[in-house]
Motif scaffolding. Structure first.
Motif, PDB file in Angstrom:
ATOM      1  N   SER A 100      34.301  41.396  45.070  1.00  0.00           N
ATOM      2  CA  SER A 100      34.833  42.107  43.911  1.00  0.00           C
ATOM      3  C   SER A 100      35.464  41.101  42.966  1.00  0.00           C
ATOM      4  CB  SER A 100      35.898  43.119  44.345  1.00  0.00           C
ATOM      5  OG  SER A 100      35.342  44.071  45.218  1.00  0.00           O
ATOM      6  N   VAL A 101      35.469  41.421  41.690  1.00  0.00           N
ATOM      7  CA  VAL A 101      36.075  40.557  40.685  1.00  0.00           C
ATOM      8  C   VAL A 101      37.335  41.233  40.173  1.00  0.00           C
ATOM      9  CG1 VAL A 101      35.762  39.482  38.424  1.00  0.00           C
ATOM     10  CG2 VAL A 101      33.842  39.606  40.031  1.00  0.00           C
ATOM     11  N   TYR A 102      38.436  40.476  40.141  1.00  0.00           N
ATOM     12  CA  TYR A 102      39.700  40.985  39.639  1.00  0.00           C
ATOM     13  C   TYR A 102      40.215  40.033  38.566  1.00  0.00           C
ATOM     14  CZ  TYR A 102      39.692  43.582  44.016  1.00  0.00           C
ATOM     15  OH  TYR A 102      39.348  44.393  45.053  1.00  0.00           O
ATOM     16  N   THR A 103      40.838  40.577  37.534  1.00  0.00           N
ATOM     17  CA  THR A 103      41.549  39.768  36.556  1.00  0.00           C
ATOM     18  C   THR A 103      43.025  40.020  36.787  1.00  0.00           C
ATOM     19  OG1 THR A 103      39.740  39.971  34.979  1.00  0.00           O
ATOM     20  CG2 THR A 103      41.900  39.321  34.111  1.00  0.00           C
ATOM     21  N   ILE A 104      43.736  38.968  37.185  1.00  0.00           N
ATOM     22  CA  ILE A 104      45.151  39.097  37.524  1.00  0.00           C
ATOM     23  C   ILE A 104      45.930  38.140  36.632  1.00  0.00           C
ATOM     24  CG2 ILE A 104      46.861  38.930  39.374  1.00  0.00           C
ATOM     25  CD1 ILE A 104      44.498  39.257  41.345  1.00  0.00           C
TER      26      ILE A 104
END
Length: 88
Positions: A21-25
């Motif tokens: 999964s890709v997350y922008t944090i």
């Protein structure tokens, strides 16, 4: 993930893991991450006997792999456990 008993690995990863999964944090922010994994016993002819075991986790996270310049990507390993679990 791995399950140990008396310091010996008795079960490890099995099956196919789901796609990443890709997350922008944002910097300084946190994000909860949950994962499901399939474990199989090292002795595939039997399951785990009832008793006390320890669960160990290792998750690899890759940062910057969506950049066109992959030389900026980096990987960190996050360890968890051991957690005591009871089977049976």
């Amino acid at each position: 993930m791995a399950i140990t008993k008396d310091g010996i690995v008795v079960a490890g990863p099995g099956g196919v893991r789901p796609a990443g999964s890709v997350y922008t944090i944002a910097a300084g922010a946190t994000h909860e991450y949950k994962s499901t994994v399939s474990l199989v016993t090292c002795d595939t002819n039997s399951g785990l006997a009832p008793g006390q075991y320890q669960l160990h986790a290792l998750q690899r996270f890759r940062f910057g792999f969506l950049d066109k310049d992959l030389s900026n990507a980096r990987t960190i390993l996050v360890y968890g456990g051991p957690w005591n679990v009871e089977v049976g």
